[in-house]
Design a protein around this motif. Structure first.
Motif, short mmCIF file in Angstrom:
data_model
loop_
_atom_site.label_atom_id
_atom_site.label_comp_id
_atom_site.label_asym_id
_atom_site.label_seq_id
_atom_site.Cartn_x
_atom_site.Cartn_y
_atom_site.Cartn_z
N GLN A 1 11.91 34.92 63.28
CA GLN A 1 11.97 35.98 64.29
C GLN A 1 10.74 36.89 64.24
OE1 GLN A 1 15.83 37.75 63.61
NE2 GLN A 1 16.74 36.51 65.22
N HIS A 2 10.14 37.01 63.07
CA HIS A 2 8.95 37.86 62.93
C HIS A 2 7.66 37.04 62.96
CE1 HIS A 2 12.08 40.63 61.48
NE2 HIS A 2 11.34 41.52 62.10
N ARG B 1 16.76 34.36 55.19
CA ARG B 1 15.33 34.57 54.99
C ARG B 1 14.53 33.77 56.01
NH1 ARG B 1 11.39 31.76 53.33
NH2 ARG B 1 12.72 30.07 52.66
N SER C 1 20.71 36.86 65.45
CA SER C 1 21.00 36.97 64.02
C SER C 1 22.50 36.89 63.78
CB SER C 1 20.46 38.28 63.45
OG SER C 1 19.06 38.27 63.47
N GLN D 1 17.20 39.66 69.38
CA GLN D 1 17.23 39.12 68.03
C GLN D 1 18.47 39.53 67.26
OE1 GLN D 1 13.50 39.95 66.14
NE2 GLN D 1 12.43 38.41 67.36
N HIS D 2 19.05 40.68 67.55
CA HIS D 2 20.27 41.09 66.85
C HIS D 2 21.43 40.14 67.17
CE1 HIS D 2 18.49 44.66 65.19
NE2 HIS D 2 18.11 45.07 66.40
N ARG E 1 14.84 35.32 59.53
CA ARG E 1 14.06 36.56 59.61
C ARG E 1 12.57 36.25 59.76
NH1 ARG E 1 16.34 39.18 55.63
NH2 ARG E 1 17.90 39.99 57.05
N ARG E 2 12.09 35.27 59.01
CA ARG E 2 10.68 34.88 59.09
C ARG E 2 10.36 34.28 60.46
NH1 ARG E 2 7.83 35.37 54.65
NH2 ARG E 2 6.33 33.74 55.11
#
Length: 139
Positions: free
Chosen positions: A134-135, A128, A41, A37-38, A131-132
């Protein structure tokens, strides 16, 4: 009136760029769910950075070409330089528009100010959303 039209064209160009970025991110969603994920991102942040630079470049060159077509500056370099300085609201004052076009010069700065607001919203919304995704959260 001319300044309003140029600003509108610039904002529409920015909206188009944001729309294209959103479409690309929607297509990337399955890829964003996986590992690393890094790195993913970083890829998204890079896409947003390139998009915002494209939006800024479009706006600056749009103003510069108009100034050049109106023969406000003697060279294209001066027109681009002035547009960049005014668009980014630096306002260095080493190159200025003639007195009868001061309002157009001010509109260049106002256009840049609006575009930086749009780009800030774009960056915030994109990060945002990623991030959402990925989580595994819902928007």
């Amino acid at each position: 009136m001319l300044g309003t039209v140029i600003t509108l064209v610039s904002l529409l160009g920015g909206a188009f760029m944001w729309s294209a970025l959103n479409e690309l991110l929607l297509r990337m969603e399955p890829w964003l769910h996986g590992p690393n994920q890094h790195i993913k991102s970083f890829v998204v942040v890079s896409l947003v950075a390139v998009s915002t630079m494209g939006m800024t470049t479009f706006g600056v060159w749009l103003w510069a070409i108009i100034f050049q077509q109106m023969s406000v500056f003697s060279t294209l370099e001066e027109a681009v330089y002035y547009s960049l300085v005014a668009y980014t609201t630096l306002g260095l004052g080493d190159i200025v528009v003639p007195q009868d076009l001061r309002l157009l010069g001010g509109m260049t700065g106002a256009n840049g100010f609006l575009m930086f607001g749009l780009m800030t919203a774009m960056i915030t919304d994109t990060l945002r959303h990623v991030r959402r995704v990925q989580h595994h959260l819902r928007d």
